[in-house]
Scaffold this motif. Structure first.
Motif, PDB file in Angstrom:
ATOM      1  N   UNK A   1       0.827  -1.209   0.000  1.00 11.22           N
ATOM      2  CA  UNK A   1       0.000   0.000   0.000  1.00 11.22           C
ATOM      3  C   UNK A   1       0.860   1.257   0.000  1.00 11.22           C
ATOM      4  N   UNK A   2       1.930   1.246   0.773  1.00  9.90           N
ATOM      5  CA  UNK A   2       2.808   2.420   0.842  1.00  9.90           C
ATOM      6  C   UNK A   2       3.497   2.675  -0.490  1.00  9.90           C
ATOM      7  N   UNK A   3       4.034   1.621  -1.094  1.00 11.28           N
ATOM      8  CA  UNK A   3       4.756   1.799  -2.363  1.00 11.28           C
ATOM      9  C   UNK A   3       3.803   2.153  -3.486  1.00 11.28           C
ATOM     10  N   UNK A   4       2.613   1.560  -3.510  1.00 12.10           N
ATOM     11  CA  UNK A   4       1.656   1.873  -4.575  1.00 12.10           C
ATOM     12  C   UNK A   4       1.192   3.315  -4.482  1.00 12.10           C
ATOM     13  N   UNK A   5       1.026   3.801  -3.242  1.00 11.45           N
ATOM     14  CA  UNK A   5       0.661   5.206  -3.081  1.00 11.45           C
ATOM     15  C   UNK A   5       1.785   6.114  -3.559  1.00 11.45           C
ATOM     16  N   UNK A   6       3.028   5.699  -3.319  1.00 10.05           N
ATOM     17  CA  UNK A   6       4.176   6.531  -3.707  1.00 10.05           C
ATOM     18  C   UNK A   6       4.304   6.650  -5.218  1.00 10.05           C
ATOM     19  N   UNK A   7       3.912   5.601  -5.948  1.00 12.96           N
ATOM     20  CA  UNK A   7       4.024   5.637  -7.410  1.00 12.96           C
ATOM     21  C   UNK A   7       2.690   5.918  -8.065  1.00 12.96           C
ATOM     22  N   UNK A   8       1.647   6.164  -7.234  1.00 14.00           N
ATOM     23  CA  UNK A   8       0.307   6.490  -7.734  1.00 14.00           C
ATOM     24  C   UNK A   8      -0.210   5.441  -8.698  1.00 14.00           C
ATOM     25  N   UNK A   9      -0.058   4.166  -8.334  1.00 12.67           N
ATOM     26  CA  UNK A   9      -0.516   3.080  -9.205  1.00 12.67           C
ATOM     27  C   UNK A   9      -1.980   2.785  -8.945  1.00 12.67           C
ATOM     28  N   UNK A  10      -2.814   2.689  -9.977  1.00 16.66           N
ATOM     29  CA  UNK A  10      -4.233   2.394  -9.778  1.00 16.66           C
ATOM     30  C   UNK A  10      -4.440   0.946  -9.375  1.00 16.66           C
TER      31      UNK A  10
END
Length: 471
Positions: free
Chosen positions: A451-460
């Motif tokens: 969740x943290x990394x996906x938020x950082x790269x703005x991945x849908x």
């Protein structure tokens, strides 16, 4: 015959011979190196500082579950009769499970009249690799050897030996680097001894000795899924052995195929797959067996997610030392910078916490976190059909990676729904059809990291709808 007469010559880099102890332990891996030492010890124990009846010698074999049949056959035919005749204690052990701390070790045999070489325990390196969906990795530390041999041996020593003991290891002349690393481990009471180095015996010499003694060329002892034959220049011998034992090499090929399905970068050898090498060697028998095993075995569709964290920057390593986290933990506990942190010396108003962004380099890959979710267990054709249906949704595309071996269906089908970027942190997600040997599993804390990394790269987010229920 005095010990000095055993030494053909004393190399400048020879290691001091430890004084005789109440117990001497020889680690016997079934290969030529340790076998040559063992035979000489059996023939003249006094020359090795042993009792004439060999009551103070323990021969121990750490069983990986992936030994070549010819190594086992030769050991049973030539060496076990000698051990029985001399009533030498042979201990065969295996790791008790995935965790050495929780599962301990399994004693397979402990006898002075051995009749068989055990080839596997309840746990084996093969089982561990199958469940993890990985393969032994070339380069760096040989962790598979550490886990399946080193750790069980260390635990057995701790539980069964008291005081000091001589530990004999079969490093050849020219392997002084490995011996120096081994000596650095420094187990209490352990006195390592490397006779082949001190004798100046290289592989040609010890093979000649064993050939004269038994009339056979003694093979190397290594796991049939080992990646090192290509780097050690013995690939032709390895392929010849694979031709003699296709059943074993097919197990290695299955491990590699499954691991490569979950991660396209995973091949047993640095520049090619085992399948390609078998094709080059003309081993159609092994390739036919591999194709049959893939067609007949259970398959699944896997969701594979990865989080790739940024690596530590050169600045951080220079100023914070080997563990940056220790600086932050110290400051949180004591309210002041850690004394050994260079970045904080003489800067009372500046803390490690304010320097965290400088500690990570977005151009460097750090730790990789992986989650594998197995969806359904079904025949290969149905797994492929399920993946086809999943790929038919808008915005998804089925990608087929062709096999490098012509004439065999060794390719891969996958749907990549999240492609990693060029900077870190990065995330990736794919769905792939593969043999159903890997259970659903994830590293502890993966979901938080995801969740943290996906938020950082703005991945849908991407839905897994359309696949079978989780197995």
């Amino acid at each position: 015959m005095p010990t000095s007469q055993l030494t053909l010559f004393a190399p400048e880099n020879a290691f001091p011979e430890p004084a005789p102890c109440d117990q001497t332990v020889l680690c016997w891996g079934l290969g030529a190196d340790s076998t040559a030492i063992l035979v000489r010890m059996l023939e003249d124990p006094v020359a090795f500082g042993l009792r004439p009846d060999l009551s103070d010698l323990i021969v121990i074999n750490a069983v990986t579950g992936m030994e070549w049949p010819d190594s086992v056959e030769l050991a049973e035919r030539h060496i076990l009769p000698l051990l029985r005749a001399k009533r030498v204690r042979l201990v065969q052990i295996a790791r008790g499970g995935h965790s050495i701390a929780k599962d301990g070790i399994e004693i397979l045999t402990d006898t002075r009249t051995p009749t068989t070489i055990r080839t596997s325990g309840e746990w084996s390196l093969l089982l561990d690799l199958q469940l993890s969906g990985t393969i032994p990795m070339y380069g760096g530390a040989r962790l598979c050897s550490v886990h399946s041999k080193g750790e069980p041996l260390d635990l057995w020593f701790e539980l069964n030996l008291t005081g000091s003991f001589r530990h004999i290891i079969g490093f050849e002349a020219g392997e002084t680097g490995r011996a120096r690393v081994d000596r650095s481990y420094g187990k209490t009471g352990r006195n390592p001894w490397y006779p082949l180095i001190n004798w100046g015996w290289d592989r040609l010499k010890l093979l000649s000795y064993l050939r004269e003694r038994f009339g056979v060329t003694w093979p190397k002892s290594y796991c049939w899924a080992c990646p090192y034959p290509t780097s050690s220049g013995s690939l032709p011998d390895h392929m010849a052995r694979a031709a003699r034992f296709p059943e074993q090499i097919v197990e290695a090929a299955l491990l590699e195929y499954t691991a490569q399905a979950l991660n396209p970068l995973f091949t047993l050898y640095a520049n090619s797959s085992l399948r390609h090498q078998l094709h080059q060697a003309g081993n159609s028998r092994a390739l036919d067996l591999l194709a049959a095993r893939l067609d007949s075995g259970p398959w699944s569709v896997y969701e594979v997610r990865r989080v790739l964290t940024p690596g530590r920057s050169a600045w951080c390593r220079s100023w914070h030392g080997p563990r940056c986290a220790a600086c932050l933990a110290y400051e949180q506990q004591h309210g002041e910078p850690r004394p050994r942190c260079k970045a904080c010396r003489g800067l009372p108003k500046q803390s490690c916490t304010r320097r965290v962004p400088d500690c990570y380099d977005p151009q460097k890959k750090g730790t990789v976190w992986r989650s594998v979710r197995r969806v359904g267990v079904l025949p290969r054709r149905l797994a492929k059909a399920s993946l086809d249906r999943f790929a038919s949704a808008p915005g998804r595309e089925l990608v087929h990676t062709a096999s490098v071996v012509d004439g065999y269906a060794f390719g891969f089908d996958r749907v990549v729904t999240l492609q990693r970027g060029e900077r870190f942190p990065a995330v990736e997600r794919q769905f792939v059809a593969a043999p159903a040997s890997v259970p659903t599993k994830a590293r502890d804390g993966f979901e938080t990291a995801w969740r943290s990394a996906r938020a950082a790269v703005a991945a849908p987010p991407v839905s897994g709808a359309g696949l079978l229920p989780v197995a």
